[in-house]
Design an enzyme around this catalytic site. Structure first.
Site, PDB file in Angstrom:
ATOM      1  N   ASP A  28       0.624  -1.237   0.088  1.00 12.94           N
ATOM      2  CA  ASP A  28      -0.027  -0.027   0.064  1.00 12.94           C
ATOM      3  C   ASP A  28       0.801   1.398   0.002  1.00 12.94           C
ATOM      4  O   ASP A  28       1.708   1.322   0.772  1.00 12.94           O
ATOM      5  CB  ASP A  28      -0.891   0.243   1.226  1.00 12.94           C
ATOM      6  CG  ASP A  28      -1.782  -1.174   1.483  1.00 12.94           C
ATOM      7  OD1 ASP A  28      -1.766  -2.047   0.448  1.00 12.94           O
ATOM      8  OD2 ASP A  28      -2.489  -1.161   2.434  1.00 12.94           O
ATOM      9  N   GLU A  58     -10.616  -1.338   3.849  1.00 16.79           N
ATOM     10  CA  GLU A  58      -9.402  -0.790   3.913  1.00 16.79           C
ATOM     11  C   GLU A  58      -8.983   0.405   3.468  1.00 16.79           C
ATOM     12  O   GLU A  58      -9.771   1.034   2.239  1.00 16.79           O
ATOM     13  CB  GLU A  58      -8.295  -2.024   3.655  1.00 16.79           C
ATOM     14  CG  GLU A  58      -8.085  -3.323   4.327  1.00 16.79           C
ATOM     15  CD  GLU A  58      -7.117  -4.054   3.805  1.00 16.79           C
ATOM     16  OE1 GLU A  58      -6.451  -4.731   4.859  1.00 16.79           O
ATOM     17  OE2 GLU A  58      -6.920  -4.408   2.603  1.00 16.79           O
TER      18      GLU A  58
END
Length: 520
Positions: free
Chosen positions: A47, A231
């Site tokens: 990420d 998320e």
């Protein structure tokens, strides 16, 4: 003498092995290291985190395991790279390392211009990173409250970071998944707002100083996709294209549950009153029909979040170009993971609802080199770009199709080994598609190339445009100025060198404008 000869043979064999290993690594670099998408020199990346712009420099942080090319969730760092233009990146040393309180999971960073945090020194603007501590000791002990929110700050434009002495600033209330803080300054209410992934929904918190947080509201229980944890959220205001009307967009990433399998990003459009996010009535009706509204229909754009403090109030996002279905298994050994091309997002209102368009940032044009322009009348198969005309391992291709009819328009990237990536538009079924089943190395995970990815369209098209962004191991397709986007990776045994188009229709015309990207 026999011993000497035996020793020489062993030495020769050892050198041959070393040379073979060296050639293997070189081959991996030559084949798979992206030309202009960011990837770390070594280790594991996922990420994007802590994105901000300050004093002429863009900062990209990312989930990082520097010592191995598979993720170690107990020893996660924030990696760090900088750029002057979002295209050419320089990797720096890891910025924030794990410690006794836990691994450093995903989060965000803000430029605290007014020193609301009190962390400034009177001379330098503090940049404050907000991240999740993940306590592996608690996890191994079977405890639920393993994740809490913490901050670190920088007084030298993001070069070095100091963790706040009273971390965590937001303790876990007894929830298993409680992570990925995305913080922004709410100018109307003069407060910081944090969006937080809490199981399969979003929680919002407010603060005046980035240290003391108060719960505001919850969103998402009954809306959108719920294949996994919600998320890497991102809530931001944006003007509707061509108007002065302001709406709020909430991007949420889920894994699994993506439209073509595995991880993906969805979004919602509505209004935020400083406490609660509420979907727009038009978007609510749109969601009833579509069920989930996706940011990118390909398999390889996850955790897309936006930069803080970008000039001219532009909204720029970047994602991780992989999928949790197979990311630890892709055939690179020195490193794993890369970023999508940074994209500017624009909100469009259509008769069917809202579309969050995203297109490559304009700075990419500054690297355009050798150019090919062609106008072609389509009859059956046409070779659009031949080997040697342009380097398709680093290219931008703009395609303008006109006078389209019912039928299928199939683009094929090829190499001399017979490997290929197929993509295009099916005007019968009203969908875009990408097929990487014959793209090269695909057997490293059985779910990597087990399907053709598809993106539905609302109609058949008479005219359509494609912007195709090609790197060694990736394709990003921006259909009709980013109204539909598909991103996918692949691993050929030789770079693709030709592009052709085949169709079962007659009478269509095609304009192609292809640029080689020159970047060192």
């Amino acid at each position: 003498m026999k011993k000497i000869i035996s020793t020489l043979i062993l030495a020769s064999t050892f050198c041959s092995v070393l040379n073979a290993q060296s050639e293997s690594k070189t081959s991996e670099e030559q084949l798979y290291r992206p030309n202009y998408h960011f990837t770390p020199q070594k280790g594991w990346m996922n990420d994007p985190n802590g994105l901000f712009y300050l004093n002429g420099t863009y900062h990209l942080f990312f989930q990082y395991t520097p010592f191995q090319s598979v993720p170690d969730f107990g020893k996660m760092h924030w990696g760090h790279a900088i750029s002057k233009d979002l295209i050419k990146w320089e990797e720096l040393a890891p910025a924030i390392a794990y410690d006794e309180k836990g691994a450093i999971f995903s989060g965000s960073a803000v430029v605290d211009k007014d020193n609301t945090s009190g962390l400034g020194d009177g001379k330098n603007v503090p940049v404050v990173a907000i991240f999740t501590y993940h306590d592996m000791k608690k996890e191994k002990a079977g405890e639920i409250d393993t994740q809490s929110q913490a901050i670190a700050y920088s007084l030298d434009n993001g070069k070095t970071w100091t963790k706040y002495s009273n971390n965590p600033v937001l303790k876990n209330p007894g929830i298993k998944d409680f992570r990925d803080p995305k913080v922004f300054w709410d100018a109307k209410r003069k407060q910081w707002v944090m969006g937080l992934a809490v199981q399969d929904r979003q929680h919002f918190y407010a603060s005046k100083n980035l240290k003391d947080w108060t719960f505001l509201s919850e969103f998402g229980k009954d809306f959108g996709g719920h294949g996994g944890v919600w998320e890497c959220p991102d809530l931001f205001p944006i003007k509707v294209e061509g108007t002065n009307e302001e709406k709020w967009v909430l991007i949420v990433n889920i894994n699994p549950g993506g439209p073509n399998g595995g991880s993906a990003a969805q979004y919602f459009v509505g209004d935020f009153d400083g406490k609660t996010f509420k979907m727009d009535d038009v978007f609510t009706k749109q969601l009833e029909k579509e069920k989930v509204v996706w940011l990118d229909w390909g398999r390889d754009n996850y955790a897309s979040v936006s930069f803080d403090n970008v000039p001219d109030n532009k909204r720029v996002i970047i994602g991780w170009m992989s999928n949790w279905d197979y990311s630890p298994d892709v055939p690179t050994e020195k490193w794993r993971g890369s970023s999508t091309i940074p994209r500017e997002v624009v909100l469009k209102r259509s008769k069917d609802g809202y579309i969050l368009k995203n297109i490559p940032v304009s700075q990419l044009k500054n690297y355009e080199g050798k150019t090919i322009r062609k106008e072609i009348s389509l009859v059956s198969d046409k070779k659009l770009i031949s080997k040697g005309e342009i380097d398709l391992s680093k290219a931008i291709i703009d395609v303008d199709l006109k006078k389209m009819t019912k039928g299928v328009y199939i683009f094929t990237l090829k190499n001399s080994l017979g490997e290929q990536v197929i993509f295009g538009i099916d005007n019968n079924r009203q969908e875009l598609f990408i097929d990487r089943t014959k793209s090269g190395k695909t057997d490293f995970k059985d779910n990597f190339a087990n399907r053709v990815s598809k993106a539905p369209l609302s109609k058949s098209y008479q005219n359509a445009t494609f912007k195709i962004v090609l790197d060694k191991t990736s394709i990003e397709i921006f259909f009709n100025n980013g109204e539909k986007v598909m991103t996918e990776i692949f691993f050929p045994n030789e770079n693709f060198s030709e592009l052709s188009l085949s169709t079962d229709t007659k009478g269509s015309t095609l304009n192609i404008n292809a640029h080689q990207i020159n970047i060192k």
